[in-house]
Motif scaffolding. Sequence first.
Motif, short mmCIF file in Angstrom:
data_model
loop_
_atom_site.label_atom_id
_atom_site.label_comp_id
_atom_site.label_asym_id
_atom_site.label_seq_id
_atom_site.Cartn_x
_atom_site.Cartn_y
_atom_site.Cartn_z
N SER A 41 -0.32 -13.28 3.03
CA SER A 41 -1.18 -12.33 3.73
C SER A 41 -0.79 -11.73 2.06
CB SER A 41 -1.37 -11.47 4.41
OG SER A 41 -2.16 -10.53 4.48
N LYS A 42 -1.57 -11.83 1.00
CA LYS A 42 -1.31 -10.71 -0.06
C LYS A 42 -0.39 -9.06 0.33
CE LYS A 42 -2.50 -12.61 -4.24
NZ LYS A 42 -1.45 -14.10 -4.07
N GLU A 43 -0.86 -8.64 1.71
CA GLU A 43 -0.54 -7.21 1.94
C GLU A 43 0.82 -7.17 2.73
OE1 GLU A 43 -3.37 -8.74 2.56
OE2 GLU A 43 -4.57 -6.92 1.36
N LYS A 44 1.20 -8.70 3.08
CA LYS A 44 2.24 -8.95 3.71
C LYS A 44 4.10 -9.63 3.07
CE LYS A 44 3.19 -8.31 7.82
NZ LYS A 44 3.14 -6.76 8.38
N GLN A 45 3.42 -10.00 1.84
CA GLN A 45 4.60 -10.85 1.52
C GLN A 45 5.46 -10.09 0.78
OE1 GLN A 45 2.45 -13.28 -1.97
NE2 GLN A 45 3.84 -14.18 -2.39
N PHE A 46 5.44 -9.17 0.72
CA PHE A 46 7.12 -8.31 -0.16
C PHE A 46 7.15 -7.99 1.21
CE2 PHE A 46 5.48 -9.95 -4.21
CZ PHE A 46 6.88 -10.03 -4.70
N ASP A 47 7.27 -7.82 2.52
CA ASP A 47 7.78 -7.38 3.90
C ASP A 47 9.05 -8.55 3.56
OD1 ASP A 47 5.60 -5.25 3.73
OD2 ASP A 47 4.60 -5.80 5.19
N MET A 48 9.23 -8.99 3.52
CA MET A 48 10.13 -10.42 3.53
C MET A 48 10.70 -10.79 4.71
SD MET A 48 10.96 -10.87 0.51
CE MET A 48 10.74 -10.35 -1.33
N GLU A 49 9.46 -10.23 5.67
CA GLU A 49 9.92 -11.25 7.52
C GLU A 49 9.58 -12.98 7.02
OE1 GLU A 49 6.24 -9.68 9.10
OE2 GLU A 49 6.68 -7.67 9.51
N HIS A 50 11.21 -12.98 8.12
CA HIS A 50 10.56 -14.19 8.38
C HIS A 50 9.96 -15.08 8.94
CE1 HIS A 50 15.70 -15.44 6.74
NE2 HIS A 50 14.77 -14.12 6.27
N SER A 51 8.37 -14.11 9.82
CA SER A 51 7.79 -14.32 10.59
C SER A 51 6.14 -14.66 10.01
CB SER A 51 6.74 -14.12 12.11
OG SER A 51 8.75 -13.80 12.70
N LEU A 52 6.06 -15.99 9.51
CA LEU A 52 4.51 -15.76 7.81
C LEU A 52 3.17 -15.44 8.82
CD1 LEU A 52 3.21 -16.61 5.42
CD2 LEU A 52 2.50 -19.04 6.64
N THR A 53 2.80 -14.33 7.88
CA THR A 53 1.58 -13.56 8.50
C THR A 53 1.07 -14.66 7.11
OG1 THR A 53 2.71 -11.35 8.99
CG2 THR A 53 0.07 -11.65 8.31
N ALA A 54 0.23 -15.90 7.44
CA ALA A 54 -1.29 -16.39 7.18
C ALA A 54 -1.79 -15.45 6.32
CB ALA A 54 -1.70 -17.61 7.49
N ALA A 55 -2.29 -16.11 4.82
CA ALA A 55 -3.31 -15.64 4.67
C ALA A 55 -4.77 -15.67 5.11
CB ALA A 55 -3.89 -15.64 3.33
N GLU A 56 -6.14 -14.83 5.51
CA GLU A 56 -6.74 -14.88 6.46
C GLU A 56 -7.89 -15.72 5.77
OE1 GLU A 56 -7.72 -14.39 9.27
OE2 GLU A 56 -5.19 -13.88 9.64
N ASN A 57 -7.69 -16.75 4.58
CA ASN A 57 -8.40 -17.45 3.18
C ASN A 57 -8.20 -18.87 2.76
OD1 ASN A 57 -6.93 -16.39 1.24
ND2 ASN A 57 -8.04 -14.21 1.06
N ALA A 58 -8.67 -19.22 1.84
CA ALA A 58 -7.62 -20.26 1.57
C ALA A 58 -6.60 -19.74 1.00
CB ALA A 58 -8.90 -21.15 0.81
#
Length: 423
Positions: free
Chosen positions: A266-283
């Motif tokens: 997810s663009k909003e989470k990408q630079f949080d650098m977490e090791h658990s992926l929050t996938a984008a809610e789109n393609a």
Amino acid sequence: MNTDKSYAQHLDRQDSLKHFRNEFYISEDTIYFDGNSLGLMSKRAEGTIKTLTNAWKSHAIDGWTEGEHPWFYLSEKLGKMSAPLIGAKPEEVIVTGSTTTNLHQLVASFFKPEGNKTKILADELNFPSDIYALKSQLRIHGLDPDAHLIQVKSNDKNTLETRDIIDAMTDDIALIILPSVLYRSGQILDMETLTKEAHSREILIGFDLCHSIGSIPHQLSEWDVDFAFWCTYKHLNGGPGSVGGLYVNEKHFGNEPGLAGWFSSSKEKQFDMEHSLTAAENAGAYQIGTPHVLSAAPLLGSLEMFQEAGINHIRKKSLQLTNYLMELVATELVDYHFTIANPKDEIARGGHVYLEHPEAARICKALKADKVIPDFRNPNGIRLAPVALYNTFEEVWQMVHILKTIMDEKRYTKYENKRGVIA
């Protein structure tokens, strides 16, 4: 059938898309009928390459969020521009990767063998790269491709029967991958019917749009197709090695991709650098790595022209060009043993004409010597793609008469009847 050159010139004067020809770099002494392998370069594509390289020059790392086309959102922007060409919602399309990497991603995401459903259904006429990828994915799952990849047979070695594909949708099929348009014969498969039949059997289905996007209209969302993938260097004129694209139906949003990566986020989470992926809610979830900005740049200019021309107008002219070409072949080349091996029916024919001849390889070499660029396909096929945005009816007329001279004078006999390194 009017076979006079003046009739071709009349058709060109009536062409509502003729002004787009001036947008492309065309060698006036060459007739280019290979746009279904590599589309010509446009002036707008050249311009957007310069725009993106200038952004790098001017903004350096800030080009990710600044400038006319911020790179961080470029894949989504190009997806939105591509969506009307395939009848999809903007959020269902992303421009990323390449044909085969996107196929690997989609199979890794949607092929979930379990119980009796462990097989993938494809066809024997598909482009080899797709088959290589499917066999590779089966091996990753510990499955023998010889037993778990089912390929629908062709009765004539050029086309597929819808009924044969449906009959192959047995209880052990988990996933179907088919071309939208067959790369040799140009046959359009009935994507709507095949999707409906697959879903009635609880099978997911996806299509390779490499030979259809930019050439024919689609309605993937309306047809409820699960996913699709494509290249952009053929009818879309994105340049050699230009970035590919993929479509995922919105009903699959929220599922984690099979091959996750940095830009799956997810663009909003990408630079949080977490090791658990929050996938984008789109393609966008099906991206893997950083956008190939400079390889995507030409598409900004090219897709702009598709927006202006409209895919339905492009399709209308494409059919007129291929109909005219087939009519001339049937009348002018009747004595030279050419077979028109593509579907004659407009509903079933894509954007090129496919001729078969025992001397096809050497005929293609003779055509190139006379400044006509065709496309040879082993063992005996000649693909001819008059492209709506830059080819003319007069060029079709000229090509047929050049070919007639080659056959009359047996010029092709100067060449060996085998393909070159690149056919």
